[in-house]
Design a protein around this motif. Structure first.
Motif, PDB file in Angstrom:
ATOM      1  N   THR A  66       0.826  -1.200   0.000  1.00  0.00           N
ATOM      2  CA  THR A  66       0.000   0.000   0.000  1.00  0.00           C
ATOM      3  C   THR A  66       0.862   1.252   0.000  1.00  0.00           C
ATOM      4  O   THR A  66       1.776   1.396   0.795  1.00  0.00           O
ATOM      5  N   GLY A  67       0.558   2.160  -0.914  1.00  0.00           N
ATOM      6  CA  GLY A  67       1.277   3.423  -1.005  1.00  0.00           C
ATOM      7  C   GLY A  67       2.497   3.376  -1.898  1.00  0.00           C
ATOM      8  O   GLY A  67       3.073   4.415  -2.205  1.00  0.00           O
ATOM      9  N   SER A  68       2.890   2.185  -2.349  1.00  0.00           N
ATOM     10  CA  SER A  68       4.063   2.077  -3.213  1.00  0.00           C
ATOM     11  C   SER A  68       3.694   2.423  -4.651  1.00  0.00           C
ATOM     12  O   SER A  68       2.517   2.482  -5.020  1.00  0.00           O
ATOM     13  N   ALA A  69       4.711   2.612  -5.465  1.00  0.00           N
ATOM     14  CA  ALA A  69       4.474   2.889  -6.891  1.00  0.00           C
ATOM     15  C   ALA A  69       3.788   1.693  -7.555  1.00  0.00           C
ATOM     16  O   ALA A  69       2.909   1.869  -8.408  1.00  0.00           O
ATOM     17  N   ASP A  70       4.186   0.469  -7.153  1.00  0.00           N
ATOM     18  CA  ASP A  70       3.538  -0.726  -7.709  1.00  0.00           C
ATOM     19  C   ASP A  70       2.048  -0.757  -7.355  1.00  0.00           C
ATOM     20  O   ASP A  70       1.214  -1.135  -8.178  1.00  0.00           O
ATOM     21  N   HIS A  71       1.718  -0.352  -6.150  1.00  0.00           N
ATOM     22  CA  HIS A  71       0.314  -0.316  -5.742  1.00  0.00           C
ATOM     23  C   HIS A  71      -0.469   0.700  -6.568  1.00  0.00           C
ATOM     24  O   HIS A  71      -1.582   0.430  -7.027  1.00  0.00           O
ATOM     25  N   THR A  72       0.103   1.862  -6.770  1.00  0.00           N
ATOM     26  CA  THR A  72      -0.551   2.900  -7.570  1.00  0.00           C
ATOM     27  C   THR A  72      -0.776   2.407  -8.994  1.00  0.00           C
ATOM     28  O   THR A  72      -1.857   2.608  -9.565  1.00  0.00           O
ATOM     29  N   ASN A  73       0.229   1.741  -9.559  1.00  0.00           N
ATOM     30  CA  ASN A  73       0.080   1.184 -10.910  1.00  0.00           C
ATOM     31  C   ASN A  73      -1.028   0.139 -10.956  1.00  0.00           C
ATOM     32  O   ASN A  73      -1.799   0.074 -11.919  1.00  0.00           O
ATOM     33  N   PHE A  74      -1.120  -0.694  -9.915  1.00  0.00           N
ATOM     34  CA  PHE A  74      -2.156  -1.720  -9.859  1.00  0.00           C
ATOM     35  C   PHE A  74      -3.545  -1.094  -9.779  1.00  0.00           C
ATOM     36  O   PHE A  74      -4.470  -1.515 -10.476  1.00  0.00           O
ATOM     37  N   VAL A  75      -3.704  -0.064  -8.939  1.00  0.00           N
ATOM     38  CA  VAL A  75      -4.993   0.606  -8.816  1.00  0.00           C
ATOM     39  C   VAL A  75      -5.385   1.241 -10.153  1.00  0.00           C
ATOM     40  O   VAL A  75      -6.543   1.165 -10.591  1.00  0.00           O
ATOM     41  N   ASN A  76      -4.435   1.848 -10.827  1.00  0.00           N
ATOM     42  CA  ASN A  76      -4.708   2.441 -12.150  1.00  0.00           C
ATOM     43  C   ASN A  76      -5.098   1.359 -13.157  1.00  0.00           C
ATOM     44  O   ASN A  76      -5.969   1.576 -14.010  1.00  0.00           O
ATOM     45  N   TYR A  77      -4.441   0.209 -13.076  1.00  0.00           N
ATOM     46  CA  TYR A  77      -4.764  -0.931 -13.951  1.00  0.00           C
ATOM     47  C   TYR A  77      -6.207  -1.367 -13.730  1.00  0.00           C
ATOM     48  O   TYR A  77      -6.963  -1.584 -14.679  1.00  0.00           O
ATOM     49  N   LEU A  78      -6.622  -1.495 -12.446  1.00  0.00           N
ATOM     50  CA  LEU A  78      -7.993  -1.891 -12.141  1.00  0.00           C
ATOM     51  C   LEU A  78      -9.000  -0.853 -12.612  1.00  0.00           C
ATOM     52  O   LEU A  78     -10.071  -1.192 -13.125  1.00  0.00           O
ATOM     53  N   ALA A  79      -8.652   0.435 -12.467  1.00  0.00           N
ATOM     54  CA  ALA A  79      -9.552   1.489 -12.921  1.00  0.00           C
ATOM     55  C   ALA A  79      -9.726   1.452 -14.438  1.00  0.00           C
ATOM     56  O   ALA A  79     -10.821   1.666 -14.955  1.00  0.00           O
ATOM     57  N   ALA A  80      -8.641   1.137 -15.143  1.00  0.00           N
ATOM     58  CA  ALA A  80      -8.722   1.030 -16.596  1.00  0.00           C
ATOM     59  C   ALA A  80      -9.596  -0.152 -17.017  1.00  0.00           C
ATOM     60  O   ALA A  80     -10.340  -0.067 -17.995  1.00  0.00           O
ATOM     61  N   LEU A  81      -9.538  -1.257 -16.261  1.00  0.00           N
ATOM     62  CA  LEU A  81     -10.388  -2.416 -16.556  1.00  0.00           C
ATOM     63  C   LEU A  81     -11.849  -2.067 -16.352  1.00  0.00           C
ATOM     64  O   LEU A  81     -12.712  -2.474 -17.120  1.00  0.00           O
ATOM     65  N   LYS A  82     -12.126  -1.319 -15.289  1.00  0.00           N
ATOM     66  CA  LYS A  82     -13.499  -0.957 -14.964  1.00  0.00           C
ATOM     67  C   LYS A  82     -14.096  -0.054 -16.044  1.00  0.00           C
ATOM     68  O   LYS A  82     -15.261  -0.186 -16.402  1.00  0.00           O
ATOM     69  N   SER A  83     -13.305   0.853 -16.542  1.00  0.00           N
ATOM     70  CA  SER A  83     -13.831   1.804 -17.524  1.00  0.00           C
ATOM     71  C   SER A  83     -13.860   1.228 -18.929  1.00  0.00           C
ATOM     72  O   SER A  83     -14.456   1.820 -19.811  1.00  0.00           O
ATOM     73  N   ALA A  84     -13.228   0.094 -19.134  1.00  0.00           N
ATOM     74  CA  ALA A  84     -13.188  -0.511 -20.486  1.00  0.00           C
ATOM     75  C   ALA A  84     -14.469  -1.204 -20.829  1.00  0.00           C
ATOM     76  O   ALA A  84     -15.279  -1.543 -20.069  1.00  0.00           O
TER      77      ALA A  84
END
Length: 84
Positions: A66-84
């Protein structure tokens, strides 16, 4: 009169379970799913799910703390899946 912690937890659990029961019924009604709502063709294949797991673990970092760059990338990945 002293009440033990165990007796208190049992009584509280019983009271909360009874609160969800409909008046006049001995138990909760079973869940009746809507058969017209399930569409298996919308589910991803096993291969697609596995590809997603491999992608997340190889490209987005294996730990994703939580709070790491990898976590931020993962959250962005999930958001992109949701909006697709």
């Amino acid at each position: 009169m002293s009440v033990s912690r165990r007796d208190f937890v049992k009584a509280a659990g019983t009271a909360s379970a009874l609160a969800f029961m409909a008046p006049g019924q001995a138990g909760a009604k079973p869940f009746e799913p809507d058969p017209s709502g399930f569409q298996p063709k919308l589910l991803p294949s096993i291969g697609e799910v596995w590809e997603s797991v491999v992608h997340v673990n190889e490209k987005l970092g294996p730990t994703r703390l939580t709070g790491s760059a990898d976590h931020t990338n993962f959250v962005n990945y999930l958001a992109a899946l949701k909006s697709a």
